[in-house]
Design an enzyme around this catalytic site. Sequence first.
Site, PDB file in Angstrom:
ATOM      1  CG  ASP A  69      69.824  63.711   6.641  1.00 36.73           C
ATOM      2  OD1 ASP A  69      70.792  63.182   6.048  1.00 36.73           O
ATOM      3  OD2 ASP A  69      68.654  63.327   6.527  1.00 36.73           O
ATOM      4  CB  CYS A  70      70.828  67.999  11.637  1.00 46.90           C
ATOM      5  SG  CYS A  70      70.486  66.659  12.774  1.00 46.90           S
ATOM      6  CE1 TYR A  71      74.672  68.776  15.722  1.00 45.56           C
ATOM      7  CE2 TYR A  71      72.849  67.215  15.762  1.00 45.56           C
ATOM      8  CZ  TYR A  71      73.447  68.375  16.221  1.00 45.56           C
ATOM      9  OH  TYR A  71      72.832  69.126  17.177  1.00 45.56           O
TER      10      TYR A  71
END
Length: 389
Positions: free
Chosen positions: A132-134
Amino acid sequence: MRTIAEINEKISSKRAVVLTAEELKTRVEEVGVTQVAKEVDVITTGTFEPMESSGAIINLGHTDPPIKIRRCWLDGVPVYSGFGAVDLYLGASSAVEVMEGEEVRERGGGHVIEDLIAGKPVHVRAQGQVTDCYPRATFETTITRDTINQFYLFNPRNLYQNFIVGVNGGDRPLFTYLGPLQPRLSNAVYSNPGAISPLFNDPDLQLIGIGTRIFLGGGIGYVAWEGTQHFPLQKRLPNRTPIGPAATLALIGDAKQMDARWVRGCYFKNYGPSLMLGVGVPLPVLSEEVVAKCAVSDKDLVAPIVDFSIPRRVRPTFGLVSYAQLKTGRIIIEGKTVRVAPVVSILFSRQVAQELKQWIQAGTFTLTEPVAQISMERSFLPQDRWTEF
């Protein structure tokens, strides 16, 4: 006689007397240890030899959208990416990956490190773990040393205090980390510059410790820790120098400040890539004892002649030979005259010591007090319990 603070004050005011280790040994022969200790403030040592247990930490900087790199290649050389999202470790002995059927390319991590230091562009190909963050899955670009955040050498094992002389008593050529060894004792190879080498001149590591400032690859580096395979309990001569591989050091330094003249990728036929690295260590003359230990000559230093034709960790030896004899280009093994050559560059080792001397004389390089000593009690632990061959 002196403190490092007093020596640094003389360096800053360009009054320090500096000799290379080679110059110091000549001066001791002329006027003796006591007089030289009064005259000289700093002794510089140097080596330029293969140091395959080396590598570079690289931080690429985040992409948009961000990527969490889990596989990566720099100019086709695989790099380790198992920590921060865009942190990489490029090992000097990591080899270019080739497809099945392709010819082996005589290139590896050492060559990529050299190219980056020289300011050349390097191709990056990366695969990411999508989170989700990458969210990014792949990334491809070209980098130089000026377009990345950090680029520094962090070398787990450099500066072997001594090493071996490799020979081959078998019936076929052998391709080793010392280069080709011809059968039936047809040649011999060694890999230490002898009496000008840093750790031969401080055999008990009384001057060199964690935090010691050094010449590393044409820039400023530091001793970070003991090196891997650090074995200071090696048997020693009465002059305290070891008869084989002994102490090692882990080194660190900003590669963006380095010069490709002193950091060169190399390749050993049928063995793999490595890195030729220039390292120089200054030794402060704090007492007469420092000069006495630095007065050691090649005739007072020995290395074991090891037969690589026996495929074991502990190989038979043909005894010890002095570095003075090695540097004649011929040694005698069981009555046979054998050609011998260095894989270390004696010329460049001298030049490293000379360049470091010039830095100190110019007042641009001062000495540091070690923040901790390197252990001289470390034993060597082989993996012999579950050996299968």
